[in-house]
Write a protein that holds these residues in place. Sequence first.
Motif, short mmCIF file in Angstrom:
data_model
loop_
_atom_site.label_atom_id
_atom_site.label_comp_id
_atom_site.label_asym_id
_atom_site.label_seq_id
_atom_site.Cartn_x
_atom_site.Cartn_y
_atom_site.Cartn_z
N ARG A 72 0.89 -1.32 -0.05
CA ARG A 72 0.44 0.02 0.09
C ARG A 72 0.23 1.07 -0.12
O ARG A 72 0.43 2.72 -0.58
CB ARG A 72 -0.73 0.07 1.45
N ASP A 73 2.00 0.95 0.83
CA ASP A 73 2.75 3.07 1.07
C ASP A 73 3.16 2.74 -0.16
O ASP A 73 3.61 4.55 -0.58
CB ASP A 73 3.41 2.43 2.30
N VAL A 74 4.09 2.10 -1.68
CA VAL A 74 4.92 2.52 -2.08
C VAL A 74 5.21 1.45 -2.64
O VAL A 74 4.66 0.37 -2.82
CB VAL A 74 6.49 2.55 -1.03
N ALA A 75 5.46 2.02 -4.58
CA ALA A 75 5.48 0.65 -5.30
C ALA A 75 7.14 0.08 -5.11
O ALA A 75 8.11 0.03 -4.90
CB ALA A 75 5.39 1.18 -6.60
N ILE A 76 7.08 -1.59 -5.10
CA ILE A 76 8.58 -2.15 -5.44
C ILE A 76 8.69 -2.91 -7.47
O ILE A 76 7.38 -2.72 -8.00
CB ILE A 76 8.63 -3.18 -4.76
N ASP A 77 10.21 -2.60 -6.96
CA ASP A 77 10.18 -3.47 -8.10
C ASP A 77 9.51 -5.00 -8.72
O ASP A 77 9.22 -5.02 -9.90
CB ASP A 77 12.04 -3.64 -8.56
N MET A 78 9.92 -5.21 -8.43
CA MET A 78 8.58 -7.27 -7.84
C MET A 78 9.18 -8.22 -7.18
O MET A 78 10.50 -7.56 -5.97
CB MET A 78 9.66 -7.83 -9.18
N PRO A 79 8.69 -8.76 -6.90
CA PRO A 79 8.77 -10.16 -5.90
C PRO A 79 9.69 -10.05 -5.77
O PRO A 79 10.40 -11.32 -7.30
CB PRO A 79 8.07 -10.40 -5.78
N ALA A 80 10.32 -10.56 -4.75
CA ALA A 80 12.12 -11.63 -4.75
C ALA A 80 11.73 -13.38 -4.73
O ALA A 80 11.21 -13.33 -3.68
CB ALA A 80 12.88 -11.07 -3.68
N GLY A 81 13.04 -14.02 -4.70
CA GLY A 81 13.17 -15.19 -4.74
C GLY A 81 15.28 -15.49 -4.92
O GLY A 81 15.27 -14.50 -5.62
N PRO A 82 15.07 -16.72 -4.36
CA PRO A 82 16.43 -17.20 -4.65
C PRO A 82 16.90 -17.29 -6.36
O PRO A 82 15.63 -17.56 -7.27
CB PRO A 82 16.66 -18.39 -4.18
N SER A 83 17.94 -17.08 -6.72
CA SER A 83 18.98 -16.73 -7.91
C SER A 83 18.89 -17.97 -8.52
O SER A 83 19.03 -18.87 -7.82
CB SER A 83 20.13 -15.83 -7.92
N GLU A 84 18.09 -18.15 -9.88
CA GLU A 84 18.75 -19.79 -10.67
C GLU A 84 18.95 -19.50 -12.34
O GLU A 84 18.44 -18.17 -12.85
CB GLU A 84 16.99 -20.02 -10.39
N VAL A 85 19.83 -20.40 -12.86
CA VAL A 85 19.51 -20.75 -13.75
C VAL A 85 19.06 -21.97 -14.41
O VAL A 85 19.18 -22.93 -13.66
CB VAL A 85 21.78 -20.13 -14.60
N CYS A 86 18.64 -21.57 -16.21
CA CYS A 86 18.49 -23.21 -17.22
C CYS A 86 19.28 -22.50 -18.15
O CYS A 86 19.40 -22.08 -18.92
CB CYS A 86 17.34 -22.61 -16.45
N ILE A 87 20.04 -24.25 -18.22
CA ILE A 87 21.42 -24.18 -19.43
C ILE A 87 20.17 -25.25 -20.31
O ILE A 87 19.97 -26.39 -19.58
CB ILE A 87 22.19 -24.46 -19.12
N VAL A 88 20.12 -25.26 -21.36
CA VAL A 88 20.02 -25.91 -22.68
C VAL A 88 21.27 -25.92 -22.86
O VAL A 88 22.02 -25.21 -23.68
CB VAL A 88 18.50 -25.19 -23.82
N ALA A 89 21.36 -27.68 -23.78
CA ALA A 89 22.95 -28.04 -24.12
C ALA A 89 22.61 -29.19 -24.56
O ALA A 89 21.47 -30.17 -24.97
CB ALA A 89 23.81 -28.50 -23.34
N ASP A 90 22.76 -29.20 -25.98
CA ASP A 90 23.31 -30.40 -26.94
C ASP A 90 24.43 -30.87 -27.44
O ASP A 90 25.67 -30.64 -26.58
CB ASP A 90 22.66 -30.27 -28.31
N GLN A 91 24.45 -31.97 -28.67
CA GLN A 91 25.69 -32.44 -28.65
C GLN A 91 26.99 -31.36 -28.97
O GLN A 91 27.74 -31.27 -28.71
CB GLN A 91 26.23 -33.84 -29.61
N SER A 92 26.28 -29.67 -29.42
CA SER A 92 28.02 -29.06 -29.80
C SER A 92 27.86 -28.61 -28.61
O SER A 92 29.03 -27.33 -28.57
CB SER A 92 27.15 -27.97 -30.73
#
Lengths: 427, 427
Positions: free
Chosen positions: B222-242
Amino acid sequence: MNVLKYPAKTEWSQIIQRPHLEVTELKKTVETVLDDVRVNGDEAVFRYEAKFDHATLRSLMVSEEELKEADGMVSKDLKESLLLAHHNISRFHENQRFESKHIETAPGVECWQKSVAIEKVGLYIPGGTAPLFSTVLMLATPAKIAGCKEIILCTPPNHDGKVHPAILAAAKIAGVNKIFKIGGIQAIGAMAYGTQSVPKVYKIFGPGNQYVMAAKQMVGIRDVAIDMPAGPSEVCIVADQSSSPSYIAADLLSQAEHGTDSQVLLICISESIVNRVLREIESQLAVLPRRDIASKALNNSKIILVKDLDEAIELSNMYAPEHLILEVDRWNLMVDKIVNAGSVFLGRWACESAGDYASGTNHTLPTHGYAVAYSGVNLDSYVRKITFQHLTEEGVKSIGQAVVTMAVDEQLEAHANAMRIRLNDIE
Amino acid sequence: MNVLKYPAKTEWSQIIQRPHLEVTELKKTVETVLDDVRVNGDEAVFRYEAKFDHATLRSLMVSEEELKEADGMVSKDLKESLLLAHHNISRFHENQRFESKHIETAPGVECWQKSVAIEKVGLYIPGGTAPLFSTVLMLATPAKIAGCKEIILCTPPNHDGKVHPAILAAAKIAGVNKIFKIGGIQAIGAMAYGTQSVPKVYKIFGPGNQYVMAAKQMVGIRDVAIDMPAGPSEVCIVADQSSSPSYIAADLLSQAEHGTDSQVLLICISESIVNRVLREIESQLAVLPRRDIASKALNNSKIILVKDLDEAIELSNMYAPEHLILEVDRWNLMVDKIVNAGSVFLGRWACESAGDYASGTNHTLPTHGYAVAYSGVNLDSYVRKITFQHLTEEGVKSIGQAVVTMAVDEQLEAHANAMRIRLNDIE
């Protein structure tokens, strides 16, 4: 209305205070209903529809037959008006499409944004005395233009388990995929968590009473995005000696009739105009069907005399109104000075009703001073801008060493390694 | 790491579950501190700085002398790296400027949006083991480009009451106006409510621990806007034979070292690559300074074998990762299929570190699956788009009757009147 004549600037922050919004009392009810819907799905929703909307439903979704039936019940005039409004809203929001630019930030480093529609959105349309079909157009039209795949709508049924035909007609025109006969907290819960009948959505839009508002706040903390925080509707009108007292009175009343908690503000630089506005309000109010509501809203409202239009804009920016009407001939000299407002209406012909229904701008706007930080609903509200980056070997050479230096200084060696291993392969 | 070989699609929604985030336990503490700061201002802030940061401060604001002193303490290498990163971030975000289009939605009805900077923004930079000066650049650079007038920054001091010089250097480069030695809940409270020293802001940005996250949630209601909700950092990597197993391992580890709650996901279509990645992780992990943190994070993490790259993207879209690395040669065939992600890294040279520091994209991104509804921080995060409309007499003729019809059908007679009174004057 309270008339304040040339108050000192030190009093301004007091003058623009809105009534305090308190929803914590509702919290228990809201939490209980939300939890119930989350755990018990459709069964809970049916139960709350019987309890709160006094509707015994056999199915939650509006059927094809009901849609067809509704189509025959909407007058030709209204249908044409809906189509005209939809056309204008479409034209304005289509032109808000984002064009991606590919930027080479450094040699071999290319970055860009891509606008991607939120896949599933949920729209809430309140019930109550009047069917808010205009809000259906305002929320569903940009969702369709953005490319949202699933656009669902929840709205409370009447005691016979029916939805107002004009709401169904507007939903069809604007491209809503599925319509559910669900109101209140249970509608917000159903869209936030999903049930057997209702798909879970990623963002919820739309107005509502204090229960709906509290429910949106609660699910908005973690479960789903919401359009913006809500509060009572409001207008600020800026007027000078060129303004028409009868237009000003009509515009103030059109906001005041929304609800007893609506707030209207007139900032004027001419005392004689103020006196004429007061008389006009009296005579126009007398014949209004919703005069009881409007006159209560006027009791919370203020007319403020200031010395010039610069002061008027300064005060308006401090207030950050949802709607701002510059009902003056010289509006073009003032436009650039506006920094806090939801939607702005310029000149004597641009009444708020124009934007509420059919000019093409959106009428879902930040109230309660939230305009200092929030935009009204627009095409951006339905998309995300995903960033992309591509690096070549040259790109690694351009920024690699800087990345390693910064990562090491942030004591993140694995971050440095990920770049070092590539730098080593290139050199 | 858990390796899941060709799981059935029915299992996917289970596989992509993130650890549950629970902040309700902290709620009491957070509410108490926020209320205290709201009521007691600076006095409360000083008290909590002594209690939580063990710092006895004489003044909350970083002085000119401290800024100068810090400048001499930052190495030439780091300063140059900061400038390079700032240059690239500026270039990318400058190109996100919005160009207003005036649209005639109907004859005599002109509508447009104007992008206006949020006047006052507050940035939070956490303390802890490493100084996150890169986040200072990421949050302050676009604020400056957007034209925010007041850009303030809060960051916890060390026990001696000092702020890390690299944070001060980055703040100076990026254009922060005022820096305060305040951490945790009290920093969020000070920016949300304002104190004698700290100006109230309209929007708060930045990462933080679970207390900061909970405080942002609470003031964000209610008091102020915020950038976004937060959570732990994460990565997803997509890989193939190359794909290069050593690059993949390095990239997974660069995410895993963030915290024990970080999550890394590798989606791969080649079993032999997976086996080589596992061996690479082992050897790279052994020499990492933060190997204890990284190996705990890897325990929560998964490698998933799928049958082809289409399935890989389908699973990634379902996961909606904060960072997505397409570590494959054929990334250009996959870009258009990405619908849920924060920031995407394309090809073997685009490691996540590149974007974490210096490619130009923002590293403040939606975690925990919020990418389905939220964008990462970008220029839009610092502005509002105010809508304007101007009608001529012709405009009133174009849409007036439709407005009256709809207003009457919504039972809002005063809305109809505001347009009728103008229509009557024209006819």
